[in-house]
Each structure stands twice: as C-alpha cells, then as structure tokens.
Design an enzyme around this catalytic site. Structure first.
Site, mmCIF file in Angstrom:
data_model
loop_
_atom_site.group_PDB
_atom_site.id
_atom_site.type_symbol
_atom_site.label_atom_id
_atom_site.label_comp_id
_atom_site.label_asym_id
_atom_site.label_seq_id
_atom_site.Cartn_x
_atom_site.Cartn_y
_atom_site.Cartn_z
ATOM 1 N N THR A 14 0.701 -1.257 0.019
ATOM 2 C CA THR A 14 -0.086 0.007 0.200
ATOM 3 C C THR A 14 0.857 1.253 0.105
ATOM 4 O OG1 THR A 14 -1.671 -1.195 1.211
ATOM 5 C CG2 THR A 14 -1.717 1.154 1.322
ATOM 6 N N ASP A 58 1.814 -6.681 -4.350
ATOM 7 C CA ASP A 58 0.870 -6.898 -3.433
ATOM 8 C C ASP A 58 1.569 -7.873 -2.463
ATOM 9 O OD1 ASP A 58 -2.257 -6.164 -2.321
ATOM 10 O OD2 ASP A 58 -1.278 -7.836 -1.583
ATOM 11 N N SER A 59 1.500 -7.625 -1.183
ATOM 12 C CA SER A 59 2.276 -8.924 -0.367
ATOM 13 C C SER A 59 1.802 -9.929 -0.442
ATOM 14 C CB SER A 59 2.589 -8.282 1.017
ATOM 15 O OG SER A 59 1.722 -8.148 1.770
ATOM 16 N N GLN A 280 -3.780 -21.536 18.579
ATOM 17 C CA GLN A 280 -4.320 -20.429 17.875
ATOM 18 C C GLN A 280 -4.485 -19.180 18.594
ATOM 19 O OE1 GLN A 280 -8.368 -22.156 16.881
ATOM 20 N NE2 GLN A 280 -7.354 -24.028 16.078
ATOM 21 N N CYS A 281 -4.120 -19.240 20.060
ATOM 22 C CA CYS A 281 -4.142 -18.126 20.658
ATOM 23 C C CYS A 281 -2.678 -17.290 20.384
ATOM 24 C CB CYS A 281 -3.965 -18.404 22.315
ATOM 25 S SG CYS A 281 -5.427 -18.994 22.843
HETATM 26 N N1 ASP Z 1 -2.539 -5.677 0.429
HETATM 27 C C1 ASP Z 1 -1.590 -4.913 0.996
HETATM 28 C C2 ASP Z 1 -0.167 -5.554 1.073
HETATM 29 O O1 ASP Z 1 0.059 -6.201 1.772
HETATM 30 C C3 ASP Z 1 -1.530 -4.184 2.224
HETATM 31 C C4 ASP Z 1 -0.447 -3.346 2.839
HETATM 32 O O2 ASP Z 1 0.238 -2.902 2.133
HETATM 33 O O3 ASP Z 1 -0.389 -3.131 3.853
HETATM 34 O O4 ASP Z 1 0.520 -5.545 -0.127
#
Ligand code: ASP
Length: 344
Positions: A14, A58-59, A280-281
C-alpha cells in the site's frame, strides 16, 4: 547527524500504491514516485539509495521465490550499506521478516521492514513517518555498532522483532503485535531502544554473512476447529510432497482426543510428515501434555512450537527442510532458537 548509508528496497504494498482511475482499486506504482512523495528523504545526512524489486507486488503475492530475491539483493549490497529498509505490504510482512531472519545467518546489520495502511501520497498517510523512522533505525549506532542488528518490523511508532510479529488489525494504523516478545523500541520524541531485548551485535560482528536461499515450500498449515473431521484431515495429508504440517491447535496446544484424530496423526507420521504444534491463541505458549487432549501429540512425536508465531513456524520449517536432508536434524533444529524466534 552521522553520515551512514542505507539501501531502501521497494517491494510494493500500500505504501507505494495509487488508485487505478479505471477500476478504482489500489495497485502498485513506480518507485520513483515514492521519492517525489517524500522530499524529506533529501534532508537526511545519510546516503540513501534505492533498489526496486522486480515488479512491485501486493504482499499477498510474496513467497519463497520473492524472499530469495530479497535475500539476494541484501547479499549483493551487504558490504556497501550500514542498514537496509524494506518497503513491503503489511499483509504478509511478518512472514517475510520471519523468513529473512532464518535465511540471513550471522546478520550484523539492521534490516527494517515497514509499510503503511494508507498510500504515501494521501494526506493522512502513516507511510511517511514509518519510512523516515525506519531509516533512522537502520542507521542508528552506538560506538559504531548498529543498535538493531536483526530483522525487525517498524510500524506506527513501535519496533518489533520480525519473527515474533503478527499482523493483527486491518484498519488501525497500529497493525502489528508481538505478544510473546517485548517491543524492541518505541518512537516518540526520541527512539527509546529496549536494549535488554535486542540482539547483541558483538558476538556476531566478526562472522561473515551466510545467506541460505534453499527453501522447501512443501509445508502446510492446518487450523483445527470444533467439527473438523477425519476426511478433511486425511485429504490434506495426501497433498503430494508434503513434508511438514503446522497444526494450529486450541489453547495451550490441545486437539480432539477422539480415536479418529489419533489415526490421522498416525497416518501422517507413517508417511514421514513432521507435525508441529502452535496455538491459535496469539499470546502464551503451547504446553504439550498439560491436558489429556494433547497427549496424542506426545505419543506421535509432534514437535511443540512453544510460543512461536505461525509465521515463524512455517518459514522456519521451509528453511530447515531447504537446508538439511536428515529429518532428525531438522527436528532437533526446529526445537532450538535460530535467531530469537522461540522462548525455551
Ligand atoms: N494488500 C497490501 C499488501 O500487503 C496491504 C498493505 O500494504 O498493507 O501488500
């Protein structure tokens, strides 16, 4: 200001996205525009160079091949910089930070991952502060030793050990937590480092960096839930080439005590699959054997992941299966800390 050198590696996320006017969706833009958006970069006394990572992504599209690409960029530039800042989407940042922490043996320089919840070109962006302070941290030194010689995540005034971190919030600027390890620093008027919990550089500074780029991605995560059944698990265990399973279990490491569940474990173990147990915690540790409902794990040699995050467990297994052929060695190494990811 002391003149250090830092390499910013832009992978996407982002922080460097803009709205596509046609689709109204966020998509990555050219890295050059980050420089335009943050003219403050020119005011640092440090040398700041940039490297773009193939095509910004995008990650959600990160994985072993892109971690290898990142590790290679770091290796190629390691001697030329005092520190590294990786701009990365927040969604899978904790996985990348964990993976790099295992891949970069004898790391003695800061690798600071950061990103943002709002694109850097927007007025209320959190990206500028994150980037500027990440650079400060990557350049911070004491008696000429880097203060943070490890892979870390900096986000919204907090510095975390990368392989202890999880993304916990999709909306708040404060998107990460490290429940089982104290924060490494907090940024206010000053950056206050938590020296006691930082990796000590003196023991490793003389050793050469060794970059492990073999990762075996045939690892799976199976989250248990009340109502999960034998067919589902058996199907999962029949995944071709599966070498290890991270079981996300209930509470302090518990699972159904039904006979059919034991049979799934037995089936997997006979196939040679290595099972690991994480909770899961989000906070606390697995205590295998505490309840009757975790006794099957001890009976079938399931490895306790103790207080490791799922992100660290998955990437540790990928790393160990990439590095060693012998399963007994892998099991032994899994249970030992490699770089501060587990509390014994
Ligand atoms: N979807 C984006 C990503 O992980 C969200 C971010 O950048 O925080 O690439």
């Amino acid at each position: 200001m002391n003149g250090k050198s830092v390499l910013i590696i832009y992978t996407g996320g982002t922080i460097g996205m803009m709205k596509d006017p046609e689709t109204d969706r966020l998509k990555p833009f050219d890295f050059e525009q980050i420089n335009k958006q943050v003219p403050e970069l020119n005011r640092f006394a440090h040398r700041i160079d940039t490297a773009s990572f193939g095509k910004p992504i995008d990650s959600s599209n990160m994985g072993p091949s892109t971690w290898i690409e990142l590790a290679n960029i770091i290796q190629e530039n390691y001697d030329n910089y005092d520190g590294f800042v990786i701009l990365h989407g927040s969604d899978t940042m904790a996985y990348t930070a964990s993976a790099l922490s295992f891949m970069l043996q004898n790391l003695s320089k800061p690798i600071v991952l950061t990103g943002s919840q709002l694109p850097i070109g927007t007025i209320r962006t959190d990206g500028k502060e994150n980037l500027i302070t990440a650079i400060e941290i990557a350049c911070a030194s004491n008696n000429n030793y880097p203060i943070v010689p490890e892979v870390v995540i900096y986000f919204e005034y907090q510095l975390y050990r990368g392989n202890r971190t999880t993304k916990t919030n999709t909306e708040h600027f404060n998107a990460f937590e490290s429940y089982n390890y104290p924060k490494l620093a907090q940024a206010g008027i000053e950056i206050k480092y938590n020296y006691k919990y930082l990796r000590s550089v003196k023991s490793i500074v003389q050793k050469p960096l060794i970059v492990h780029t073999n990762m075996n991605s045939n690892v799976g995560v199976l989250k248990l839930f009340p109502g999960i059944n034998k067919k589902q698990i058996m199907h999962f265990l029949d995944t071709p080439d599966l070498v290890a399973v991270v079981l996300e279990t209930f509470g302090s490491g518990n699972a159904p005590s039904h006979q059919w569940f034991r049979e799934t474990l037995q089936y997997g173990v006979e196939k040679g699959i290595v099972f690991t147990n994480v909770s899961q915690c989000q906070a606390g540790s697995v205590k295998q054997g505490k309840y009757e409902t975790s006794s099957a794990f001890d009976d079938f040699g399931v490895l306790s992941g103790r207080d490791m995050t799922t992100e660290a467990t998955v990437t540790k297994l990928m790393h160990l299966f990439g590095k060693y052929d012998d399963v007994e060695t892998i099991k032994q190494k899994f249970s030992e800390p490699i770089c501060g990811e587990i509390t014994l």
